[in-house]
Write a protein that holds these residues in place. Structure first.
Motif, PDB file in Angstrom:
ATOM      1  N   ASN A  36       0.815  -1.210   0.000  1.00  0.00           N
ATOM      2  CA  ASN A  36       0.000   0.000   0.000  1.00  0.00           C
ATOM      3  C   ASN A  36       0.850   1.263   0.000  1.00  0.00           C
ATOM      4  O   ASN A  36       1.764   1.392   0.799  1.00  0.00           O
ATOM      5  CB  ASN A  36      -0.915   0.037   1.229  1.00  0.00           C
ATOM      6  CG  ASN A  36      -1.969  -1.039   1.190  1.00  0.00           C
ATOM      7  OD1 ASN A  36      -2.365  -1.482   0.127  1.00  0.00           O
ATOM      8  ND2 ASN A  36      -2.414  -1.463   2.357  1.00  0.00           N
ATOM      9  N   TRP A  82     -12.178  -1.148  -7.624  1.00  0.00           N
ATOM     10  CA  TRP A  82     -10.835  -0.604  -7.414  1.00  0.00           C
ATOM     11  C   TRP A  82      -9.896  -1.803  -7.305  1.00  0.00           C
ATOM     12  O   TRP A  82      -9.543  -2.258  -6.222  1.00  0.00           O
ATOM     13  CB  TRP A  82     -10.803   0.283  -6.176  1.00  0.00           C
ATOM     14  CG  TRP A  82     -11.665   1.504  -6.324  1.00  0.00           C
ATOM     15  CD1 TRP A  82     -11.339   2.656  -6.972  1.00  0.00           C
ATOM     16  CD2 TRP A  82     -13.011   1.677  -5.854  1.00  0.00           C
ATOM     17  NE1 TRP A  82     -12.391   3.537  -6.929  1.00  0.00           N
ATOM     18  CE2 TRP A  82     -13.440   2.967  -6.240  1.00  0.00           C
ATOM     19  CE3 TRP A  82     -13.909   0.877  -5.137  1.00  0.00           C
ATOM     20  CZ2 TRP A  82     -14.699   3.461  -5.942  1.00  0.00           C
ATOM     21  CZ3 TRP A  82     -15.163   1.370  -4.843  1.00  0.00           C
ATOM     22  CH2 TRP A  82     -15.543   2.656  -5.243  1.00  0.00           C
ATOM     23  N   THR A  85      -6.927  -2.609  -4.823  1.00  0.00           N
ATOM     24  CA  THR A  85      -7.148  -2.596  -3.373  1.00  0.00           C
ATOM     25  C   THR A  85      -6.512  -3.833  -2.747  1.00  0.00           C
ATOM     26  O   THR A  85      -6.694  -4.949  -3.224  1.00  0.00           O
ATOM     27  CB  THR A  85      -8.656  -2.567  -3.055  1.00  0.00           C
ATOM     28  OG1 THR A  85      -9.221  -1.401  -3.645  1.00  0.00           O
ATOM     29  CG2 THR A  85      -8.899  -2.543  -1.556  1.00  0.00           C
ATOM     30  N   CYS A 110      -4.544   0.792  -0.477  1.00  0.00           N
ATOM     31  CA  CYS A 110      -4.316   0.631  -1.921  1.00  0.00           C
ATOM     32  C   CYS A 110      -2.917   1.162  -2.258  1.00  0.00           C
ATOM     33  O   CYS A 110      -2.344   1.930  -1.489  1.00  0.00           O
ATOM     34  CB  CYS A 110      -5.327   1.459  -2.726  1.00  0.00           C
ATOM     35  SG  CYS A 110      -7.049   0.996  -2.532  1.00  0.00           S
ATOM     36  N   GLU A 115      -7.609   5.836  -5.261  1.00  0.00           N
ATOM     37  CA  GLU A 115      -8.417   4.637  -5.108  1.00  0.00           C
ATOM     38  C   GLU A 115      -8.761   4.400  -3.643  1.00  0.00           C
ATOM     39  O   GLU A 115      -9.881   3.992  -3.324  1.00  0.00           O
ATOM     40  CB  GLU A 115      -7.689   3.424  -5.683  1.00  0.00           C
ATOM     41  CG  GLU A 115      -7.517   3.471  -7.183  1.00  0.00           C
ATOM     42  CD  GLU A 115      -6.320   4.286  -7.659  1.00  0.00           C
ATOM     43  OE1 GLU A 115      -5.532   4.798  -6.821  1.00  0.00           O
ATOM     44  OE2 GLU A 115      -6.176   4.439  -8.885  1.00  0.00           O
TER      45      GLU A 115
END
Length: 162
Positions: A36, A82, A85, A110, A115
């Motif tokens: 992320n 999305w 993710t 993400c 997003e």
């Protein structure tokens, strides 16, 4: 308490309905991942007024099995819409909550912030509109009022219904 924590391929989620207090730091850790670049966390707290009326406290009730199923559908939709993710956390309290208590935490991780923001907003808006969780407001003057599950922004449901 209904609770689900699982890892599926490159996705991870934690879905929970609980009487226990919620902790921002714990939820952030669950949503964080080396993949992320962004973790967006939304914290819903009990405020001291509603439409000019002083609130003493709130009570939350939930139909837990169905609530967890709705949380799961929210995750599925996020993963579909999305695609990058990586992590989703949805935790909601039930029982009596005082002013300042956290009632709900939603976190989405993400690779990119756009997003993460969009998915987190979708999750909380959809949760508020579709999940069988009810809130009873207790006011300082002794009055009470139940708030229905449909009492969220209508535009959010029209934009992205489950």
């Amino acid at each position: 308490m209904a609770q689900l924590s699982q890892t599926i391929s490159s996705h991870s989620e934690s879905l929970k309905i609980t009487f226990a207090p919620l902790c921002v730091e714990d939820v952030y850790k669950l949503a964080d991942s080396p993949e992320n670049g962004a973790v967006v966390l939304m914290s819903g707290t009990v405020r001291n007024q509603t439409e000019g009326k002083n609130v003493k406290y709130l009570e939350y009730q939930a139909y837990e099995p169905m609530a967890i199923n709705i949380f799961r559908l929210i995750c599925d939709r996020i993963y579909d819409q999305w695609k990058d993710t990586k992590t989703i956390v949805i935790h909601h309290r039930t029982g009596k909550l005082a002013i300042g208590d956290i009632s709900v935490l939603v976190a989405v991780g993400c690779p990119h912030r756009t997003e993460a923001f969009e998915a987190c907003r979708y999750a909380i808006d959809t949760l508020k509109h579709n999940t069988p969780i009810w809130k009873k407001e207790h006011f300082a003057d002794g009055a009470t009022s139940w708030v229905s599950i449909g009492a969220c922004e209508e535009f959010a449901h029209q934009r992205n219904p489950i």
